[in-house]
Design a protein around this motif. Structure first.
Motif, PDB file in Angstrom:
ATOM      1  N   SER A  54       1.342  -1.251  -0.285  1.00 15.60           N
ATOM      2  CA  SER A  54      -0.196   0.245  -0.286  1.00 15.60           C
ATOM      3  C   SER A  54       1.231   1.022  -0.252  1.00 15.60           C
ATOM      4  CB  SER A  54      -1.108  -0.113   1.454  1.00 15.60           C
ATOM      5  OG  SER A  54      -1.698  -1.136   1.060  1.00 15.60           O
ATOM      6  N   ARG A  55       1.757   1.540   0.647  1.00 12.98           N
ATOM      7  CA  ARG A  55       2.967   2.414   1.125  1.00 12.98           C
ATOM      8  C   ARG A  55       3.509   2.352  -0.580  1.00 12.98           C
ATOM      9  NH1 ARG A  55       3.537   0.615   6.366  1.00 12.98           N
ATOM     10  NH2 ARG A  55       5.854  -0.608   5.431  1.00 12.98           N
ATOM     11  N   ILE A  56       4.640   1.704  -1.164  1.00 15.35           N
ATOM     12  CA  ILE A  56       4.362   1.510  -2.522  1.00 15.35           C
ATOM     13  C   ILE A  56       3.548   2.070  -3.677  1.00 15.35           C
ATOM     14  CG2 ILE A  56       5.925  -0.022  -4.610  1.00 15.35           C
ATOM     15  CD1 ILE A  56       6.822  -1.098  -2.105  1.00 15.35           C
ATOM     16  N   TYR A  57       2.270   1.476  -3.299  1.00 11.97           N
ATOM     17  CA  TYR A  57       1.472   1.973  -3.981  1.00 11.97           C
ATOM     18  C   TYR A  57       0.769   3.688  -4.374  1.00 11.97           C
ATOM     19  CZ  TYR A  57      -3.070   2.596  -5.831  1.00 11.97           C
ATOM     20  OH  TYR A  57      -5.206   3.210  -6.823  1.00 11.97           O
ATOM     21  N   GLY A  58       1.342   4.017  -2.616  1.00  8.96           N
ATOM     22  CA  GLY A  58       0.903   5.545  -2.539  1.00  8.96           C
ATOM     23  C   GLY A  58       2.654   6.940  -3.196  1.00  8.96           C
ATOM     24  N   VAL A  59       3.044   5.863  -2.999  1.00  7.89           N
ATOM     25  CA  VAL A  59       4.385   6.370  -3.645  1.00  7.89           C
ATOM     26  C   VAL A  59       3.847   6.899  -5.115  1.00  7.89           C
ATOM     27  CG1 VAL A  59       6.497   6.068  -3.927  1.00  7.89           C
ATOM     28  CG2 VAL A  59       5.712   6.568  -1.559  1.00  7.89           C
ATOM     29  N   LEU A  60       3.889   5.460  -6.016  1.00 13.84           N
ATOM     30  CA  LEU A  60       3.619   5.889  -7.677  1.00 13.84           C
ATOM     31  C   LEU A  60       2.440   6.685  -7.767  1.00 13.84           C
ATOM     32  CD1 LEU A  60       4.685   1.580  -8.227  1.00 13.84           C
ATOM     33  CD2 LEU A  60       5.839   4.173  -8.239  1.00 13.84           C
TER      34      LEU A  60
ATOM     35  N   ARG B 174       4.409  13.742  -0.589  1.00  5.44           N
ATOM     36  CA  ARG B 174       3.912  13.836   0.394  1.00  5.44           C
ATOM     37  C   ARG B 174       5.087  13.695   1.744  1.00  5.44           C
ATOM     38  NH1 ARG B 174      -1.123  10.286   1.798  1.00  5.44           N
ATOM     39  NH2 ARG B 174       0.063  10.042   4.526  1.00  5.44           N
ATOM     40  N   ARG B 175       6.197  12.903   1.402  1.00  2.00           N
ATOM     41  CA  ARG B 175       6.967  12.914   2.453  1.00  2.00           C
ATOM     42  C   ARG B 175       8.395  12.567   1.885  1.00  2.00           C
ATOM     43  NH1 ARG B 175       3.653   7.984   2.996  1.00  2.00           N
ATOM     44  NH2 ARG B 175       2.227   8.242   4.441  1.00  2.00           N
TER      45      ARG B 175
END
Length: 186
Positions: free
Chosen positions: A132-138, A148-149
């Motif tokens: 989920s984190r990787i998805y959000g970044v991409l 965002r970060r």
């Protein structure tokens, strides 16, 4: 005792003995039958318990297979999307495939939350969160939004995608251990 009474007593004892023998035989047969029925019922209960356990194990095994497959597919789609982002070649088809893989993974993870033991769920949750984190970044990088970060970049996303292999392997190892598959000997 007189000679007429003795035969009568013997005859009486013979009749009582015969009747008592029949009653005792009947009682013994009833006890044997009850023991047999009890043994049969215990055997049926054990068979039902074994079948229930076998069905549960099969359901959990199928859940593991689907979760593992969905996790690997999601990981592959993230990797494909990363390469497309890097090449500035993201298409609507790639976006759709990534979103479909995400939905499928979420469905399989949700099912796993209801079926799998806690130790497996801890590992699966780690994989789910990382995906989920990787998805959000991409998705943020694809949308042109500012990161965002700190450190959200294509390079950082690629590092996370590569590092995720270890978590996927660990999740698979825990799943296999849970269903009694011996560790790889290689």
């Amino acid at each position: 005792m007189s000679s007429t009474v003795v035969p009568l007593v013997i005859a009486f004892l013979g009749i009582v003995g015969t009747l008592a023998s029949g009653l005792m035989t009947q009682r013994l047969a009833e006890k044997t039958k009850l023991k047999e029925l009890d043994r049969t019922e215990r055997q049926r209960a054990e068979e039902r318990q074994y079948e229930s356990k076998r069905v549960t194990e099969e359901v959990v095994r199928a859940c593991y297979v689907m979760l593992n497959t969905a996790s690997l597919d999601y990981h592959s789609e993230l990797n494909n999307f990363w390469y497309a982002l890097k090449a500035d070649a993201v298409t609507d088809d790639l976006r759709s495939r990534l979103d479909d893989a995400r939905r499928e993974h979420r469905a399989r993870f949700s099912e796993a939350q209801m079926r799998v033991p806690d130790d497996v769920l801890v590992s699966a949750d780690g994989v789910h969160r990382r995906l989920s984190r990787i998805y959000g970044v991409l998705k943020r990088l694809d949308g042109g939004f500012p990161p965002r970060r700190d450190g959200e970049s294509l390079e950082q996303a690629h590092t996370q995608i590569v590092e995720l292999w270890d978590e996927l392997s660990e999740m698979r190892r825990v799943m296999r251990q849970s269903i009694g598959v011996p560790p790889d000997s290689t």
